[in-house]
Design a protein around this motif. Structure first.
Motif, PDB file in Angstrom:
ATOM      1  N   ASP B  81       0.813  -1.209   0.000  1.00  0.00           N
ATOM      2  CA  ASP B  81       0.000   0.000   0.000  1.00  0.00           C
ATOM      3  C   ASP B  81       0.846   1.258   0.000  1.00  0.00           C
ATOM      4  OD1 ASP B  81       0.635  -0.649   2.505  1.00  0.00           O
ATOM      5  OD2 ASP B  81      -1.259  -0.064   3.411  1.00  0.00           O
ATOM      6  N   LEU B  83       2.382   3.989  -2.151  1.00  0.00           N
ATOM      7  CA  LEU B  83       1.929   4.467  -3.458  1.00  0.00           C
ATOM      8  C   LEU B  83       3.034   5.088  -4.288  1.00  0.00           C
ATOM      9  CD1 LEU B  83      -1.446   5.658  -2.154  1.00  0.00           C
ATOM     10  CD2 LEU B  83      -1.096   4.034  -4.013  1.00  0.00           C
ATOM     11  N   PRO B  86       3.148   3.211  -7.881  1.00  0.00           N
ATOM     12  CA  PRO B  86       1.971   3.565  -8.671  1.00  0.00           C
ATOM     13  C   PRO B  86       2.010   5.003  -9.168  1.00  0.00           C
ATOM     14  CG  PRO B  86       1.316   2.244  -6.810  1.00  0.00           C
ATOM     15  CD  PRO B  86       2.795   2.490  -6.653  1.00  0.00           C
ATOM     16  N   GLU B 283      -1.728  11.127  -0.322  1.00  0.00           N
ATOM     17  CA  GLU B 283      -3.034  11.676   0.024  1.00  0.00           C
ATOM     18  C   GLU B 283      -3.510  11.177   1.381  1.00  0.00           C
ATOM     19  OE1 GLU B 283      -6.075  11.500  -2.857  1.00  0.00           O
ATOM     20  OE2 GLU B 283      -7.665  11.874  -1.413  1.00  0.00           O
ATOM     21  N   ILE B 284      -3.236   9.920   1.644  1.00  0.00           N
ATOM     22  CA  ILE B 284      -3.747   9.322   2.870  1.00  0.00           C
ATOM     23  C   ILE B 284      -3.218  10.034   4.106  1.00  0.00           C
ATOM     24  CG2 ILE B 284      -1.918   7.639   3.146  1.00  0.00           C
ATOM     25  CD1 ILE B 284      -3.843   5.712   4.173  1.00  0.00           C
ATOM     26  N   TYR B 287      -5.320  12.191   6.150  1.00  0.00           N
ATOM     27  CA  TYR B 287      -6.397  11.580   6.928  1.00  0.00           C
ATOM     28  C   TYR B 287      -5.888  10.770   8.108  1.00  0.00           C
ATOM     29  CZ  TYR B 287      -9.156  12.883   2.855  1.00  0.00           C
ATOM     30  OH  TYR B 287      -9.773  13.578   1.851  1.00  0.00           O
ATOM     31  N   ASP B 289      -4.229  10.105  11.867  1.00  0.00           N
ATOM     32  CA  ASP B 289      -4.632  10.661  13.155  1.00  0.00           C
ATOM     33  C   ASP B 289      -3.408  10.880  14.035  1.00  0.00           C
ATOM     34  OD1 ASP B 289      -6.106  11.452  15.343  1.00  0.00           O
ATOM     35  OD2 ASP B 289      -6.394   9.396  16.069  1.00  0.00           O
TER      36      ASP B 289
END
Lengths: 336, 336
Positions: B81, B83, B86, B283-284, B287, B289
């Motif tokens: 995961d 990125l 990609p 991007e993640i 988001y 925490d």
DNA sequence: TTGTAGGCGTTATCAT
DNA sequence: ATGATAACGCCTACAA
């Protein structure tokens, strides 16, 4: 930069003192070559650094040893932080590498690139074609198949395209998920569905509808496009429509993460106020807050299976199944 | 499945009542063809559904119209995961599509596949080669370049491989990040570095070391491999080494997420107890925490730039820069 | 077992 | 402007 002249069969033949035909035999591993000659040829090949010219070879064998993977999406869509396509590519890549085939990646989100893909495949540039996703009733797979090009799709094609495919059990997975919500006593269960031009979107919504009907509950549907942003929007819309929702089944993990964000913003606790279930089981879902209950689909396996099926077609194997449907599985974590 | 015989130049020529040469001219857009003949040929092409055979064409033009992107990683590494890859692929894909070149994707994590890649490129299957990452002093780029094959690397090659590359300003970005921590009054600043066989790992660690030295602070270093799991491990090790750490610069966003998880497990609050800065700006990270302060690197841009440079090389353009270094930028959010 | 020779579908170089 | 014709590099009957 001058391209150094590459040695040809002819050059190797001269050096080894044999004919081109013999060199060709050695290079292609024919058994009917005397050991001494084989050795001489091999030496000449090494000394000259000979490598067969693939274009010339393809011209006569009609084979290119490469396979196209078509991604009918824009580049931005393929490689957002949604890991669906990367996982497909990974699975395909592993299998093709084992078979010593090259992977040609083609993004075809626009009409222009769609045409490019068709010309490319028809030009005989690849031995076979895989579609990583299907939108609406795309005629391309059928067109290629009718031209005799081996084709396989990821996701059951819409309409009656006569093309073999690999898919997962969307419906069964969703039913298990929604039943889990019902069994937990949830009664106001909404869904965030995927795009309705794709089987994955359609079937997952159908699973939701069927299960809610069977339980005699009211349906609340919002549509997203599998992105996190659309999940946020859809969740807000659902809450506006029925502030007392106590559960939501979300048709993809990325949208589910969006839903978690929107729920948090709206002051709802998960799962005590609202239970959330996603679909995919990306690794990241183990780390969301709270960890996401979701339906696992074996994406990389789909890629591998597609590749295997296609290689079978390319090799002219008989009795290959027209459809392979892989199982899905509910993974229970803390969000529901 | 029988492959329907594809029409050749010859067939089109017969149908249009002209010679092969003329058909070839029309197909390739030569201007010196009478309008009436051009029209007749075009009609014949359409009626027969003629598409040029690329193998035959390559054989004489010495061009394949396709470009390889080598990923010197295992498939699992490329599409975890994380990125990074990609995004590289996305950038490359966009640029190649605009140039009407095909993207051939090659994963080459193993020694075996490394050899396969070499043979493939040397066989003249592609017009140029891009490396999406570099490990240690990989000789392959240099080898290919010496054979006259246009090559470009993502990331400055280690050793003195004489190969053009595109990279980002790791050092500058890290310095900005660590100075930000110092300016905020942090005094026990650790780092989780990346793999030390890659320039990205090496340069980012160097940036940390230089800045801490300049500030007269003690260095605390743990090494990871850019994965979240390694970030978790490394953060635990750092805390064990100095429980009073008040900040950590992490050399990738995925590892930073791991660090956040480990810090939470250890009962530390971010940023009040420990400030965290990552590197990537996926991007993640908006988001997480708390939302992650991080150094943004333009990954897709790197891909695009690589592709543009390579296309320049392929077209024999002069005066192309040997190295392009793209800027990085500190993005301040809540974790530091 | 080895060599000879023809052909795969294009492009490019000549004449015409 | 158009048409022969020779490469391009390889594979594969067919002959020897």
């Amino acid at each position: 930069m001058v391209t150094r002249e590459r040695p040809t069969l002819e050059a190797v033949a001269r050096r080894a003192g044999v004919s081109r035909a013999t060199v060709s035999r050695v290079v292609n591993g024919s058994t009917s070559v005397a050991a001494s000659i084989r050795e001489a040829v091999t030496r000449a090949v090494d000394e000259l650094g000979y490598v067969p010219n693939q274009a010339a070879r393809s011209l006569v064998t009609q084979r290119t040893e490469s396979i196209a993977l078509i991604l009918p999406e824009t580049a931005n869509r393929v490689f957002s932080d949604d890991l669906f396509f990367p996982a497909i590519i990974r699975g395909v890549g592993v299998e093709l590498e084992a078979a010593d085939k090259q992977l040609v990646l083609m993004m075809a989100g626009s009409a222009r690139s769609h045409g490019r893909v068709e010309r490319y495949a028809v030009a005989g540039h690849v031995d076979g074609v895989m579609f990583a996703s299907m939108h609406g009733a795309d005629p391309l797979p059928g067109t290629l198949a009718r031209l005799g090009i081996p084709v396989i799709c990821s996701g059951r094609p819409i309409g009656r395209a006569d093309v073999p495919y690999v898919d997962v059990d969307h419906f069964g997975g969703v039913c298990a998920a929604v039943r889990h919500l019902v069994a937990a006593g949830r009664r106001r269960i909404a869904t965030i569905a995927g795009p309705q031009d794709m089987v994955a979107g359609i079937d997952r919504l159908a699973g939701y509808r069927a299960t809610l009907e069977e339980a005699g509950l009211v349906q609340h549907v919002a549509i997203g496009d599998f992105t996190r942003e659309s999940g946020i929007q859809a969740m807000r819309a659902l809450l506006a429509g029925d502030p007392a929702l106590d559960a939501v089944f979300v048709a993809s993990d990325m949208m589910a993460h969006g839903a978690l964000i929107a729920l948090k913003d709206a002051g709802r606790r998960v799962p005590s106020d609202v239970a959330v279930i996603g679909f995919d089981d990306f690794e990241i879902s183990r780390y969301s807050d709270p960890p996401l209950t979701t339906v696992r689909q074996p994406i990389a396996d789909m890629g591998r299976t597609m590749a295997r099926q296609l290689l079978g077609l390319v090799n002219g194997e008989q009795g290959l199944p027209d459809a392979v449907v892989l199982p899905t599985e509910l993974v229970v974590r803390e969000s529901a």
